[in-house]
Write a protein that holds these residues in place. Structure first.
Motif, PDB file in Angstrom:
ATOM      1  N   GLY A  70       0.836  -1.189   0.000  1.00  0.00           N
ATOM      2  CA  GLY A  70       0.000   0.000   0.000  1.00  0.00           C
ATOM      3  C   GLY A  70       0.874   1.242   0.000  1.00  0.00           C
ATOM      4  N   LEU A  71       0.293   2.382  -0.369  1.00  0.00           N
ATOM      5  CA  LEU A  71       1.055   3.622  -0.428  1.00  0.00           C
ATOM      6  C   LEU A  71       1.637   3.992   0.937  1.00  0.00           C
ATOM      7  CD1 LEU A  71      -1.071   5.933  -2.776  1.00  0.00           C
ATOM      8  CD2 LEU A  71       0.970   4.595  -3.334  1.00  0.00           C
ATOM      9  N   SER A  72       0.858   3.775   1.995  1.00  0.00           N
ATOM     10  CA  SER A  72       1.344   4.135   3.325  1.00  0.00           C
ATOM     11  C   SER A  72       2.568   3.307   3.713  1.00  0.00           C
ATOM     12  CB  SER A  72       0.238   3.965   4.369  1.00  0.00           C
ATOM     13  OG  SER A  72      -0.224   2.620   4.385  1.00  0.00           O
ATOM     14  N   GLU A  73       2.592   2.032   3.298  1.00  0.00           N
ATOM     15  CA  GLU A  73       3.752   1.188   3.582  1.00  0.00           C
ATOM     16  C   GLU A  73       4.982   1.701   2.849  1.00  0.00           C
ATOM     17  OE1 GLU A  73       2.836  -3.128   3.154  1.00  0.00           O
ATOM     18  OE2 GLU A  73       0.779  -2.404   2.926  1.00  0.00           O
ATOM     19  N   LEU A  74       4.799   2.069   1.575  1.00  0.00           N
ATOM     20  CA  LEU A  74       5.916   2.602   0.798  1.00  0.00           C
ATOM     21  C   LEU A  74       6.424   3.906   1.393  1.00  0.00           C
ATOM     22  CD1 LEU A  74       4.835   1.928  -2.899  1.00  0.00           C
ATOM     23  CD2 LEU A  74       6.729   0.870  -1.656  1.00  0.00           C
ATOM     24  N   SER A  75       5.509   4.731   1.856  1.00  0.00           N
ATOM     25  CA  SER A  75       5.907   5.997   2.462  1.00  0.00           C
ATOM     26  C   SER A  75       6.711   5.753   3.735  1.00  0.00           C
ATOM     27  CB  SER A  75       4.675   6.848   2.770  1.00  0.00           C
ATOM     28  OG  SER A  75       5.046   8.081   3.358  1.00  0.00           O
ATOM     29  N   ALA A  76       6.268   4.788   4.530  1.00  0.00           N
ATOM     30  CA  ALA A  76       6.950   4.494   5.791  1.00  0.00           C
ATOM     31  C   ALA A  76       8.356   3.952   5.565  1.00  0.00           C
ATOM     32  CB  ALA A  76       6.127   3.505   6.607  1.00  0.00           C
ATOM     33  N   THR A  77       8.516   3.091   4.553  1.00  0.00           N
ATOM     34  CA  THR A  77       9.830   2.469   4.341  1.00  0.00           C
ATOM     35  C   THR A  77      10.766   3.338   3.521  1.00  0.00           C
ATOM     36  OG1 THR A  77       9.018   1.283   2.376  1.00  0.00           O
ATOM     37  CG2 THR A  77       8.889   0.138   4.509  1.00  0.00           C
ATOM     38  N   SER A  78      10.224   4.147   2.614  1.00  0.00           N
ATOM     39  CA  SER A  78      11.067   4.965   1.737  1.00  0.00           C
ATOM     40  C   SER A  78      11.357   6.355   2.290  1.00  0.00           C
ATOM     41  CB  SER A  78      10.412   5.121   0.358  1.00  0.00           C
ATOM     42  OG  SER A  78       9.252   5.948   0.443  1.00  0.00           O
ATOM     43  N   GLY A  79      10.465   6.843   3.177  1.00  0.00           N
ATOM     44  CA  GLY A  79      10.625   8.191   3.694  1.00  0.00           C
ATOM     45  C   GLY A  79      10.127   9.280   2.764  1.00  0.00           C
ATOM     46  N   LEU A  80       9.555   8.881   1.620  1.00  0.00           N
ATOM     47  CA  LEU A  80       9.033   9.859   0.665  1.00  0.00           C
ATOM     48  C   LEU A  80       7.617  10.269   1.065  1.00  0.00           C
ATOM     49  CD1 LEU A  80      10.152   8.259  -2.728  1.00  0.00           C
ATOM     50  CD2 LEU A  80      11.178  10.231  -1.580  1.00  0.00           C
ATOM     51  N   PRO A  81       7.223  11.514   0.759  1.00  0.00           N
ATOM     52  CA  PRO A  81       5.849  11.933   1.055  1.00  0.00           C
ATOM     53  C   PRO A  81       4.841  11.220   0.166  1.00  0.00           C
ATOM     54  CG  PRO A  81       7.039  13.670  -0.097  1.00  0.00           C
ATOM     55  CD  PRO A  81       8.046  12.618   0.234  1.00  0.00           C
TER      56      PRO A  81
END
Length: 264
Positions: A41-52
């Motif tokens: 999910g987008l929230s998972e990618l945001s959490a692991t990548s640090g991107l907004p």
């Protein structure tokens, strides 16, 4: 009147390494998706990548439009089918790069040399150089087998956490190819511990009666890869193993260095 440099967007900014930042971010997201099992999910990618989230959403929308990512009905994102073509081409090229090293392996050990990758839950052979002996082993390039009955499978899974190995075995089952095939998760996990301790894997008549195989991982390979030799059990004896394994390990290191220097 504004200059052209003033209108440079965030996605076109050069990265610290001199590349294009948006490309680096897109590939980073694809690799994070693969590490997460192919769907996130987008929230998972945001959490692991640090991107907004807005940046990730924009990148994912582009990847979806290109076919490299697809959006599921549950709004999560999965790796897309266009990546299969890239992966297949890369696997063939990896096999091509490996052939000179496999040829040296044949020259120094006298036995057939192979290279294999872990592709999903299966082992796929991507390169082979046959022995010059009249009695020799042959595995068709492109052949797929389950990992529990092969030396390359053991070598590749020895670096995977036990719980992930158990999950893989639960998905594939453990059918017996011969009477010597390991057919229980506990037995296979014990064999993987032996691989970690010894630094190499053995298929002792487990895929085919009368055939022994010795295998090692290619360290730091861009994708999980192993090389092996296979031959008649009468030639690939315990005494021969002591001589063959150091050669296997050395050539695996050299292949790793070549792949790293080529940017593979």
């Amino acid at each position: 009147m504004p200059t052209s440099s003033a209108s440079t967007t965030d996605s076109a900014k050069p990265s610290a390494a001199g590349g294009v930042q948006s490309l680096e971010r897109a590939f980073d997201l694809l690799e994070r998706m693969a590490d997460a099992g192919g769907e996130v999910g987008l929230s998972e990618l945001s959490a692991t990548s640090g991107l907004p989230l807005p940046t990730i959403h924009r990148l994912m929308r582009t990847l979806v439009a290109c076919g490299y990512v697809r959006q599921q009905a549950n709004r999560r994102y999965a790796l897309g089918p266009r990546l299969i073509r890239l992966g297949e081409s890369a696997s063939r090229l990896l096999g091509t790069w490996a052939r000179p090293y496999l040829a040296r392996l044949v020259e120094e050990t006298g036995e057939t040399a192979n290279m294999a990758l872990l592709d999903g839950d299966e082992i796929v052979y991507v390169a082979q150089v046959p022995s010059k002996h009249s009695m020799r082993m042959f595995t068709e390039v492109g052949r797929r087998v389950l990992p529990h009955s092969t030396g390359v499978g053991k070598a590749l899974l020895a670096g995977v956490p036990d719980e992930e190995v158990r999950a893989l075995l639960a998905r594939t089952g453990m059918p017996a190819a011969t009477e010597k095939t390991i057919v229980t998760p506990e037995g296979f996990l014990a064999a993987l511990e032996d691989v970690r301790q010894a630094g190499y894997a053995v298929d002792d008549n487990e895929q085919e009666i009368g055939v022994r195989c010795l295998a090692v991982c290619v360290p730091d390979s861009p994708t999980a890869a192993a090389i092996s030799i296979s031959g008649p059990a009468g030639r690939v004896t315990e005494a021969a193993t002591d001589k063959i394994v150091p050669v296997l390990q050395q050539i695996a290191r050299e292949l790793s260095e070549a792949l790293a220097s080529s940017g593979a």
